[in-house]
Design an enzyme around this catalytic site. Structure first.
Site, PDB file in Angstrom:
ATOM      1  N   MET A 192       0.827  -1.197   0.000  1.00 63.12           N
ATOM      2  CA  MET A 192       0.000   0.000   0.000  1.00 63.12           C
ATOM      3  C   MET A 192       0.867   1.255   0.000  1.00 63.12           C
ATOM      4  O   MET A 192       0.856   2.073   0.920  1.00 63.12           O
ATOM      5  CB  MET A 192      -0.961  -0.011   1.196  1.00 63.12           C
ATOM      6  CG  MET A 192      -2.008   1.096   1.182  1.00 63.12           C
ATOM      7  SD  MET A 192      -3.041   1.130  -0.289  1.00 63.12           S
ATOM      8  CE  MET A 192      -4.263  -0.126   0.114  1.00 63.12           C
ATOM      9  N   GLY A 193       1.657   1.391  -1.087  1.00 66.16           N
ATOM     10  CA  GLY A 193       2.393   2.627  -1.313  1.00 66.16           C
ATOM     11  C   GLY A 193       1.515   3.584  -2.104  1.00 66.16           C
ATOM     12  O   GLY A 193       0.291   3.482  -2.107  1.00 66.16           O
ATOM     13  N   ARG A 194       2.151   4.504  -2.820  1.00 67.70           N
ATOM     14  CA  ARG A 194       1.387   5.492  -3.586  1.00 67.70           C
ATOM     15  C   ARG A 194       0.505   4.831  -4.640  1.00 67.70           C
ATOM     16  O   ARG A 194      -0.661   5.190  -4.810  1.00 67.70           O
ATOM     17  CB  ARG A 194       2.337   6.476  -4.264  1.00 67.70           C
ATOM     18  CG  ARG A 194       3.101   7.409  -3.335  1.00 67.70           C
ATOM     19  CD  ARG A 194       3.832   8.466  -4.132  1.00 67.70           C
ATOM     20  NE  ARG A 194       4.617   9.366  -3.306  1.00 67.70           N
ATOM     21  CZ  ARG A 194       5.913   9.267  -3.112  1.00 67.70           C
ATOM     22  NH1 ARG A 194       6.577   8.266  -3.674  1.00 67.70           N
ATOM     23  NH2 ARG A 194       6.572  10.124  -2.358  1.00 67.70           N
ATOM     24  N   ILE A 195       1.061   3.850  -5.363  1.00 71.35           N
ATOM     25  CA  ILE A 195       0.290   3.202  -6.416  1.00 71.35           C
ATOM     26  C   ILE A 195      -0.821   2.356  -5.818  1.00 71.35           C
ATOM     27  O   ILE A 195      -1.953   2.342  -6.313  1.00 71.35           O
ATOM     28  CB  ILE A 195       1.207   2.364  -7.327  1.00 71.35           C
ATOM     29  CG1 ILE A 195       2.220   3.276  -8.026  1.00 71.35           C
ATOM     30  CG2 ILE A 195       0.377   1.600  -8.370  1.00 71.35           C
ATOM     31  CD1 ILE A 195       3.320   2.532  -8.757  1.00 71.35           C
ATOM     32  N   SER A 243       3.970  -5.054 -10.209  1.00 65.76           N
ATOM     33  CA  SER A 243       5.107  -4.623  -9.397  1.00 65.76           C
ATOM     34  C   SER A 243       6.422  -4.988 -10.078  1.00 65.76           C
ATOM     35  O   SER A 243       6.911  -4.260 -10.938  1.00 65.76           O
ATOM     36  CB  SER A 243       5.008  -5.243  -8.002  1.00 65.76           C
ATOM     37  OG  SER A 243       4.988  -6.665  -8.054  1.00 65.76           O
ATOM     38  N   ARG A 244       6.968  -6.131  -9.722  1.00 68.64           N
ATOM     39  CA  ARG A 244       8.170  -6.681 -10.351  1.00 68.64           C
ATOM     40  C   ARG A 244       7.927  -8.162 -10.613  1.00 68.64           C
ATOM     41  O   ARG A 244       7.350  -8.874  -9.782  1.00 68.64           O
ATOM     42  CB  ARG A 244       9.399  -6.519  -9.446  1.00 68.64           C
ATOM     43  CG  ARG A 244       9.943  -5.104  -9.392  1.00 68.64           C
ATOM     44  CD  ARG A 244      10.632  -4.731 -10.697  1.00 68.64           C
ATOM     45  NE  ARG A 244      11.312  -3.450 -10.615  1.00 68.64           N
ATOM     46  CZ  ARG A 244      10.780  -2.279 -10.970  1.00 68.64           C
ATOM     47  NH1 ARG A 244       9.532  -2.252 -11.400  1.00 68.64           N
ATOM     48  NH2 ARG A 244      11.473  -1.163 -10.877  1.00 68.64           N
ATOM     49  N   GLU A 278      12.655 -10.177 -18.667  1.00 67.51           N
ATOM     50  CA  GLU A 278      12.097  -9.199 -19.596  1.00 67.51           C
ATOM     51  C   GLU A 278      13.143  -8.788 -20.611  1.00 67.51           C
ATOM     52  O   GLU A 278      14.286  -8.513 -20.238  1.00 67.51           O
ATOM     53  CB  GLU A 278      11.589  -7.971 -18.824  1.00 67.51           C
ATOM     54  CG  GLU A 278      10.407  -8.287 -17.914  1.00 67.51           C
ATOM     55  CD  GLU A 278       9.820  -7.065 -17.217  1.00 67.51           C
ATOM     56  OE1 GLU A 278      10.335  -5.949 -17.445  1.00 67.51           O
ATOM     57  OE2 GLU A 278       8.853  -7.215 -16.476  1.00 67.51           O
ATOM     58  N   HIS A 291       5.222  -4.479 -19.705  1.00 63.21           N
ATOM     59  CA  HIS A 291       5.740  -3.556 -18.692  1.00 63.21           C
ATOM     60  C   HIS A 291       5.473  -2.097 -19.082  1.00 63.21           C
ATOM     61  O   HIS A 291       6.391  -1.296 -19.244  1.00 63.21           O
ATOM     62  CB  HIS A 291       7.235  -3.781 -18.476  1.00 63.21           C
ATOM     63  CG  HIS A 291       7.708  -3.302 -17.132  1.00 63.21           C
ATOM     64  ND1 HIS A 291       8.769  -3.872 -16.465  1.00 63.21           N
ATOM     65  CD2 HIS A 291       7.276  -2.302 -16.319  1.00 63.21           C
ATOM     66  CE1 HIS A 291       8.985  -3.252 -15.317  1.00 63.21           C
ATOM     67  NE2 HIS A 291       8.077  -2.285 -15.212  1.00 63.21           N
TER      68      HIS A 291
END
Length: 323
Positions: A154-157, A236-237, A266, A285
């Site tokens: 639960m960061g900015r994104i 995310s990653r 990737e 991505h």
């Protein structure tokens, strides 16, 4: 004059800033990344390196760049950069936080909806001439409105995704390293353990940062906890997910579908078995890929690099205690 190496073609607004501050080498072949051996050769005389998430900035590369003063990545994440090694050489590292929050949240929610409502499958179905008549169960998907969404990270994104979920009257659960009381109050989100989130969510959205601690944080055990009708979204990653376990869960019907903007390798190999599954919606991505956002990111990265060349603190500098 300082040499600046730019590992991708970037917006002219940012490139113009760099050209005023040094001799610029740009790898401008969009269809392929700069070969590592070419990058090693180019950084030998470089004072500044403008990079992105697709480049491996490791000890070997830093060893080849004795004149390097600053590394600036056109990204929020910097797990592809050996920040500790750079710091030990007095090399500043910059990134571009904040600017891509809303754009990436848009794409994350779009991926969620596309996977739930089988948008990519439906488009292929029509284009291949398979649509012969209307059918009551033709390409039926999962409801989004009123469903339960579980956000991991639960960061900015994550907060941006939660705001969008609120607009769909979704029940919002979240798991994070620390609680966010303001999110709980403003968006009626409920903090819970990862296990509880996985068990209760109709949509599981992974937005955790990429690091050694989060590698394969979602694997066989986690997929087994999810509902059979669950949709899993990773924006995310790719390294945060055990792709073999994800494939098995999808193939066996342990979860219903997945939406992926990122992969462990990737660009993703065409041999990756996930690409063979119709219930996987894939993207290359492109979470922050709007013209406006990518231009802002490039300008921020350029400003970081220019400050580093001048020996000044970067406007958006990576701090070691955040790595």
């Amino acid at each position: 004059m300082n040499k600046i190496v730019v590992t991708r073609r970037i917006p002219e607004e940012a490139l113009g800033l760099l050209k005023k501050n040094g001799e610029v080498f740009v790898w401008d072949r969009d269809e392929e990344p700069i070969p590592h051996e070419v990058l090693l050769a180019e950084v030998k005389e470089a004072a500044g390196l403008f990079t992105n998430v697709g480049d491996r900035i490791d000890k070997e590369l830093i060893d080849h760049a004795p004149k390097l003063k600053v590394i600036s990545t056109m990204a929020v994440g910097y797990d592809n950069i050996n920040v500790m090694e750079a710091a030990s050489r007095g090399i500043s590292v910059g990134h571009t936080p904040g600017v891509l929050t809303e754009t990436t949240a848009d794409l994350t929610f779009a991926l969620l909806m596309a996977a739930a409502r089988r948008v990519a499958e439906g488009s292929i179905y029509v284009r291949q001439g398979q649509w012969k008549s209307w059918g009551p169960m033709l390409l039926t998907g999962q409801d989004v409105y009123g469903a339960t969404i579980g956000i991991i990270g639960m960061g900015r994104i994550g907060e941006g995704v939660a705001r969008r979920a609120a607009g769909f009257s979704m029940n919002v659960l979240y798991h994070n390293r620390s609680r966010r009381p303001e999110i709980e109050e403003n968006l009626n989100a409920a903090y819970c353990s990862l296990e509880e989130l996985l068990k209760k969510s109709d949509f599981v959205v992974l937005l955790a940062p990429g690091s050694a601690d989060t590698r394969h944080m979602i694997g066989k055990a986690e997929f087994e906890l999810m509902k059979r009708n669950a949709v899993f979204v990773n924006a995310s990653r790719g390294t945060n997910v055990d792709e073999t376990a994800l494939y098995t869960a999808l193939e066996n019907g342990d979860i219903w579908a997945a939406g992926l903007d990122v992969f462990e390798e990737e660009p993703v190999s065409m041999e990756n078995p996930l690409l063979s599954l119709p219930n996987v919606t894939v993207l290359p991505h492109i979470g922050s890929a709007t013209i406006a956002t990518r231009t802002k990111m490039a300008v921020m990265a350029a400003q970081n690099l220019i400050a580093g060349l001048a020996g000044e603190e970067l406007p958006f500098q990576v701090k070691l205690n955040k790595q």
